[in-house]
Design an enzyme around this catalytic site. Structure first.
Site, PDB file in Angstrom:
ATOM      1  N   GLY A   7       0.824  -1.210   0.000  1.00  0.00           N
ATOM      2  CA  GLY A   7       0.000   0.000   0.000  1.00  0.00           C
ATOM      3  C   GLY A   7       0.857   1.258   0.000  1.00  0.00           C
ATOM      4  N   GLY A   8       2.097   1.118  -0.457  1.00  0.00           N
ATOM      5  CA  GLY A   8       3.055   2.228  -0.391  1.00  0.00           C
ATOM      6  C   GLY A   8       2.790   3.356  -1.376  1.00  0.00           C
ATOM      7  CB  ILE A  12      -0.913   6.168   5.638  1.00  0.00           C
ATOM      8  CG1 ILE A  12      -2.139   6.947   6.150  1.00  0.00           C
ATOM      9  CG2 ILE A  12       0.075   5.915   6.775  1.00  0.00           C
ATOM     10  CD1 ILE A  12      -3.009   6.196   7.133  1.00  0.00           C
ATOM     11  CB  ALA A  76      -6.349  -1.945   4.124  1.00  0.00           C
ATOM     12  CE1 TYR A 178     -10.433  -0.037   6.832  1.00  0.00           C
ATOM     13  CE2 TYR A 178     -11.399   1.298   8.576  1.00  0.00           C
ATOM     14  CZ  TYR A 178     -10.298   0.927   7.812  1.00  0.00           C
ATOM     15  OH  TYR A 178      -9.077   1.513   8.043  1.00  0.00           O
TER      16      TYR A 178
HETATM   17  N1  LIG Z   1      -6.575   7.105   6.778  1.00  0.00           N
HETATM   18  C1  LIG Z   1      -6.869   6.845   8.051  1.00  0.00           C
HETATM   19  O1  LIG Z   1      -7.349   7.707   8.778  1.00  0.00           O
HETATM   20  C2  LIG Z   1      -6.605   5.478   8.631  1.00  0.00           C
HETATM   21  C3  LIG Z   1      -6.965   5.257   9.964  1.00  0.00           C
HETATM   22  C4  LIG Z   1      -6.721   3.997  10.520  1.00  0.00           C
HETATM   23  C5  LIG Z   1      -6.107   3.025   9.765  1.00  0.00           C
HETATM   24  N2  LIG Z   1      -5.775   3.252   8.474  1.00  0.00           N
HETATM   25  C6  LIG Z   1      -5.111   2.171   7.728  1.00  0.00           C
HETATM   26  O2  LIG Z   1      -3.945   2.685   7.100  1.00  0.00           O
HETATM   27  C7  LIG Z   1      -3.687   1.971   5.906  1.00  0.00           C
HETATM   28  C8  LIG Z   1      -3.465   2.934   4.751  1.00  0.00           C
HETATM   29  O3  LIG Z   1      -4.651   3.688   4.558  1.00  0.00           O
HETATM   30  P1  LIG Z   1      -4.720   4.982   3.642  1.00  0.00           P
HETATM   31  O4  LIG Z   1      -5.610   5.958   4.330  1.00  0.00           O
HETATM   32  O5  LIG Z   1      -3.356   5.386   3.254  1.00  0.00           O
HETATM   33  O6  LIG Z   1      -5.544   4.415   2.394  1.00  0.00           O
HETATM   34  P2  LIG Z   1      -5.223   4.519   0.824  1.00  0.00           P
HETATM   35  O7  LIG Z   1      -6.407   3.970   0.120  1.00  0.00           O
HETATM   36  O8  LIG Z   1      -4.732   5.867   0.479  1.00  0.00           O
HETATM   37  O9  LIG Z   1      -3.994   3.518   0.661  1.00  0.00           O
HETATM   38  C9  LIG Z   1      -4.142   2.126   0.614  1.00  0.00           C
HETATM   39  C10 LIG Z   1      -3.259   1.624  -0.516  1.00  0.00           C
HETATM   40  O10 LIG Z   1      -3.326   0.197  -0.509  1.00  0.00           O
HETATM   41  C11 LIG Z   1      -3.460  -0.257  -1.838  1.00  0.00           C
HETATM   42  N3  LIG Z   1      -4.115  -1.572  -1.775  1.00  0.00           N
HETATM   43  C12 LIG Z   1      -5.350  -1.851  -1.316  1.00  0.00           C
HETATM   44  N4  LIG Z   1      -5.602  -3.163  -1.412  1.00  0.00           N
HETATM   45  C13 LIG Z   1      -4.498  -3.719  -1.948  1.00  0.00           C
HETATM   46  C14 LIG Z   1      -4.139  -5.059  -2.282  1.00  0.00           C
HETATM   47  N5  LIG Z   1      -5.002  -6.066  -2.126  1.00  0.00           N
HETATM   48  N6  LIG Z   1      -2.905  -5.287  -2.787  1.00  0.00           N
HETATM   49  C15 LIG Z   1      -2.023  -4.265  -2.948  1.00  0.00           C
HETATM   50  N7  LIG Z   1      -2.314  -2.985  -2.664  1.00  0.00           N
HETATM   51  C16 LIG Z   1      -3.535  -2.716  -2.172  1.00  0.00           C
HETATM   52  C17 LIG Z   1      -4.268   0.808  -2.550  1.00  0.00           C
HETATM   53  O11 LIG Z   1      -4.047   0.801  -3.963  1.00  0.00           O
HETATM   54  C18 LIG Z   1      -3.730   2.085  -1.901  1.00  0.00           C
HETATM   55  O12 LIG Z   1      -2.629   2.634  -2.612  1.00  0.00           O
HETATM   56  C19 LIG Z   1      -4.860   1.019   5.710  1.00  0.00           C
HETATM   57  O13 LIG Z   1      -4.473  -0.256   6.175  1.00  0.00           O
HETATM   58  C20 LIG Z   1      -5.934   1.599   6.609  1.00  0.00           C
HETATM   59  O14 LIG Z   1      -6.819   0.598   7.064  1.00  0.00           O
HETATM   60  C21 LIG Z   1      -6.008   4.457   7.875  1.00  0.00           C
END
Ligand SMILES: NC(=O)c1ccc[n+]([C@@H]2O[C@H](COP(=O)([O-])OP(=O)(O)OC[C@H]3O[C@@H](n4cnc5c(N)ncnc54)[C@H](O)[C@@H]3O)[C@@H](O)[C@H]2O)c1
Ligand SMILES: [Zn+2]
Length: 351
Positions: A7-8, A12, A76, A178
């Site tokens: 998810g890089g 985040i 995710a 979720y």
């Molecule tokens: N944004 C928040 O406030 C928040 C809060 C709590 C937890 N999180 C967790 O932080 C993490 C990152 O969230 P974010 O806000 O950056 O979301 P985001 O959607 O910006 O980033 C997630 C990345 O994961 C990739 N991805 C998703 N499923 C995939 C798969 N099966 N294989 C490969 N890549 C995949 C997506 O393409 C995306 O680039 C997640 O695990 C999320 O649950 C986020």
């Protein structure tokens, strides 16, 4: 340290990648560039290898793990989604994906996982009743919410409750698909750590905001909705009465928490969870007002609308991560919101 950041390419994950590189580590990105997350795939971070692939794909994951010392699992599907029909996709991405990743880590002998956890595992958080002490209120009923009764009541006597700070040993109580998948990720990580002797840490992020946050899709967070409304010249619309308490933590603080966790001596195997918040609770209404003011846009409008899966208050104690890993958030609410009001969001938000 060579670190695979799943998810890089995300909001985040991309800041984690930058923070790792800044600390002299070698991040490698594995990201499927999901269309629900990216209207236009972002360019790779210069100098960082990026593999476009899915964490559910065994072969891709096995290849990506070559030479890797640790995995930082950010991939995710996020947010509340559209409706329950999203459930198979959430479970597949988040839980099947984690299971495939952990299996490949076990096979490759990668001993260390940092998981993007979430405060959503706590459900309604922690409350005290003047009469009954610590209580755990159940889900809020649609009928009461429609009547404007937003605050949960004591399940024993119906009294108004005082919200408190959730600690990591609070019981889990996921309230939507979720949240359920985020809790299952932790359980899978714990099972992996137990059977392989590896170490797994879940950083239970609170509401993360900051530059690069995705535009307002059903999968994005509340700060993004407000910011997107302001960039359209509209007032932020605040649900319920705006009194929902949250802990808003800046994405660069969260990225540093990941680096700190990866760099910590691996003293113990097994699973540990850390709340990762600013330690400074604010209401959703306060955030909307701070953003509107910093942006120079119209004042927020409080609508009284609600979403059934939402919880009323959720604020954490982030004392454990401070005590054990020496991390604390460095960016204050006032400073972070001022910056976020002007920050670039992930395209195609008009700014
Ligand atoms: N944004 C928040 O406030 C928040 C809060 C709590 C937890 N999180 C967790 O932080 C993490 C990152 O969230 P974010 O806000 O950056 O979301 P985001 O959607 O910006 O980033 C997630 C990345 O994961 C990739 N991805 C998703 N499923 C995939 C798969 N099966 N294989 C490969 N890549 C995949 C997506 O393409 C995306 O680039 C997640 O695990 C999320 O649950 C986020
Ligand atoms: Zn009571």
């Amino acid at each position: 340290m060579r670190v695979l950041v799943t998810g890089g390419a995300g909001f985040i994950g991309s800041r984690v990648v930058r923070a790792l590189a800044a600390h002299g580590h070698e991040p490698v990105v594995l990201d499927a560039l999901l269309p629900t997350a990216h209207a236009d795939p972002p360019p790779p971070v210069p100098g960082v290898e990026r593999i476009t692939g899915d964490v559910r794909d065994r072969e891709v994951v096995a290849a990506a793990l070559r030479g890797v010392d640790a995995v930082c699992h950010q991939a995710a599907m996020v947010g509340l989604g559209k409706d329950f029909s999203d459930a198979p996709d959430y479970v597949s991405c988040n839980d099947l994906g984690t299971a495939v990743l952990l299996t490949a880590m076990a096979e490759a002998g990668v001993p260390r996982l940092v998981l993007a956890g979430s405060m959503v595992v706590y459900g309604e958080g922690r409350y005290t009743c003047p009469e009954h002490g610590a209580v755990q209120p159940g889900p809020r009923s649609a009928a009461r919410l429609r009547a404007g009764g937003f605050d949960p009541l004591c399940p024993r006597c119906g009294a108004t409750l005082r919200p408190g700070l959730v600690t990591e040993d609070a019981p889990a109580d996921p309230r939507n698909t979720y949240a359920t998948t985020k809790l299952a990720q932790e359980h899978l990580a714990a099972a992996w750590a137990r059977t392989t002797g590896g170490s797994a840490v879940s950083l239970r992020y609170h509401n993360v905001y900051g530059p690069g946050m995705p535009r307002d899709t059903p999968y994005a967070g509340v700060a993004s909705f407000f910011r997107s409304a302001l960039s359209r010249g509209e007032p932020p619309t605040v649900f319920e009465d705006g009194g929902q308490r949250r802990d808003f933590v800046h994405v660069d603080d969260v990225a540093e928490a990941n680096v700190r966790t990866l760099e910590a001596p691996r003293e113990r195997s097994g699973f540990t969870a850390y709340n990762t918040g600013s330690g400074e609770p604010h209401t959703v209404g306060e955030m909307a007002a701070a953003l509107a003011e910093a942006y120079g846009g119209p004042d927020p409008v409080v609508t009284g609308e609600f979403r059934l899966g939402d919880v009323r208050h959720i604020t954490a104690s982030s004392d454990r991560i401070r005590a054990e890993l020496g991390w604390r958030a460095g960016i204050s609410f006032a400073e972070g919101m001022r910056e976020f009001a002007r920050a670039t969001m992930r395209s195609p938000v008009p700014v």
